[in-house]
Design a protein around this motif. Sequence first.
Motif, short mmCIF file in Angstrom:
data_model
loop_
_atom_site.label_atom_id
_atom_site.label_comp_id
_atom_site.label_asym_id
_atom_site.label_seq_id
_atom_site.Cartn_x
_atom_site.Cartn_y
_atom_site.Cartn_z
N SER A 47 42.46 50.42 47.81
CA SER A 47 42.57 51.65 47.04
C SER A 47 42.07 51.50 45.61
O SER A 47 41.87 52.50 44.93
N GLY A 48 41.87 50.28 45.15
CA GLY A 48 41.34 50.04 43.81
C GLY A 48 40.44 48.83 43.82
O GLY A 48 40.68 47.87 44.56
N MET A 49 39.40 48.85 42.99
CA MET A 49 38.45 47.75 42.93
C MET A 49 37.81 47.73 41.56
O MET A 49 37.53 48.79 40.97
N THR A 50 37.55 46.53 41.03
CA THR A 50 36.85 46.41 39.76
C THR A 50 36.09 45.10 39.73
O THR A 50 36.46 44.12 40.40
N ALA A 51 35.03 45.05 38.94
CA ALA A 51 34.29 43.81 38.72
C ALA A 51 35.06 42.93 37.74
O ALA A 51 35.71 43.42 36.81
N SER A 52 34.98 41.64 37.94
CA SER A 52 35.58 40.71 36.99
C SER A 52 34.94 40.89 35.62
O SER A 52 33.73 41.15 35.51
N ALA A 53 35.74 40.75 34.58
CA ALA A 53 35.22 40.86 33.21
C ALA A 53 34.65 39.54 32.71
O ALA A 53 33.96 39.52 31.69
N HIS A 55 33.75 36.69 35.20
CA HIS A 55 33.05 35.96 36.26
C HIS A 55 31.96 36.84 36.84
O HIS A 55 32.21 37.99 37.22
N ASN A 56 30.75 36.32 36.93
CA ASN A 56 29.67 37.06 37.57
C ASN A 56 29.88 37.11 39.08
O ASN A 56 30.36 36.15 39.70
N ASN A 57 29.52 38.25 39.67
CA ASN A 57 29.57 38.41 41.12
C ASN A 57 30.96 38.16 41.69
O ASN A 57 31.11 37.61 42.78
N ARG A 58 31.99 38.57 40.96
CA ARG A 58 33.36 38.47 41.44
C ARG A 58 34.03 39.83 41.28
O ARG A 58 33.86 40.49 40.25
N TYR A 59 34.81 40.23 42.30
CA TYR A 59 35.41 41.55 42.32
C TYR A 59 36.88 41.45 42.74
O TYR A 59 37.23 40.65 43.61
N TRP A 60 37.69 42.27 42.09
CA TRP A 60 39.12 42.32 42.38
C TRP A 60 39.44 43.62 43.11
O TRP A 60 38.83 44.66 42.85
N ALA A 61 40.43 43.56 44.00
CA ALA A 61 40.84 44.76 44.73
C ALA A 61 42.32 44.66 45.09
O ALA A 61 42.91 43.57 45.09
N HIS A 62 42.90 45.80 45.41
CA HIS A 62 44.30 45.83 45.84
C HIS A 62 44.48 46.88 46.93
O HIS A 62 43.64 47.77 47.13
N ASN A 63 45.60 46.77 47.62
CA ASN A 63 45.96 47.74 48.65
C ASN A 63 46.61 48.97 48.05
O ASN A 63 47.04 48.98 46.89
#
Length: 307
Positions: A47-53, A55-63
Amino acid sequence: MSKITTHAVIGLLCVYLMTSQLSVAAEENATSNRRTTVGSQALTEMSGMTASAIHNNRYWAHNDSGDRARLFVFDGNGTVLSELKIKGAGAFDWEDMDSFSDGSDGFLLVGDIGDNMAFRPFTDVYLVKEPTELKSPTTEGQVLRHFILNNEDGPRDAEALAVDGRARFVYILSKRDTHPRLYRFSLDALPGQPVPLNYLGEVRSIPSVDKHQAQGTGRISHFSPTAMAFSPEGDAAIIVTLRNTYYFPRATNQTWLQALNETPMVVKVKRMPQIEAGTFSRDGAQLLIGSEGIPAKIEILPRPKSK
């Protein structure tokens, strides 16, 4: 048989070269969008996603609602690198997240802002320091700041949150109002007490200024916001809906409310089950649009070129 002149041969060669170039361009355009899946059976309702601030080419997400207070980090191919368990955070209805940097450290903001029945007197946003190492399968993080938000005009269901790290404001866009309502609060709000969520105005631009229509109060439509993100340079925004994503260029002197009330560019992605996540890449060159499902699906595409 008539003779072929030199000019005719040159003309045929030019046509051939132009046709070849158009063909190559079409192939490049056809392959510019890329679909990937996240390799985790635990990320069932992204339900949510963002690029790391940081780390290159790293993404965070949650349920979405129903999960524990945890985040998943993965690379651009969908390979999960680590799970971050967050101490000191509740998880009633997590809906969106974003990241920013203060120049040295990276930070993650998680918005527990969902309120389908519009009954919550307060909603929550959690500030967490982003880990510098992503090698362990499971890591732990601590809430640095818990923003308890008090909406000045009553409870609102929202699924869209974005951070302007330079101005140090967090923006929230409502979902079930007649017209989406934009709010904000300061990252530097006084601690130890509820934070007022200030109303800025309505957004009446989706799918365009001319075609925007009111939706039933408390209802949702194909144009209801499910996520929002600002570009790293602060010169554009996206609003994600269940059907399309809308891209808003932002002029130098525009406020976010002004930019979001201009007619956007429509970003279409192939159909996915439940589109509720979206972000810019860390360099701002790409958009990532994500959907719930097992596995979670992500469409990666070039950022639109402003007209």
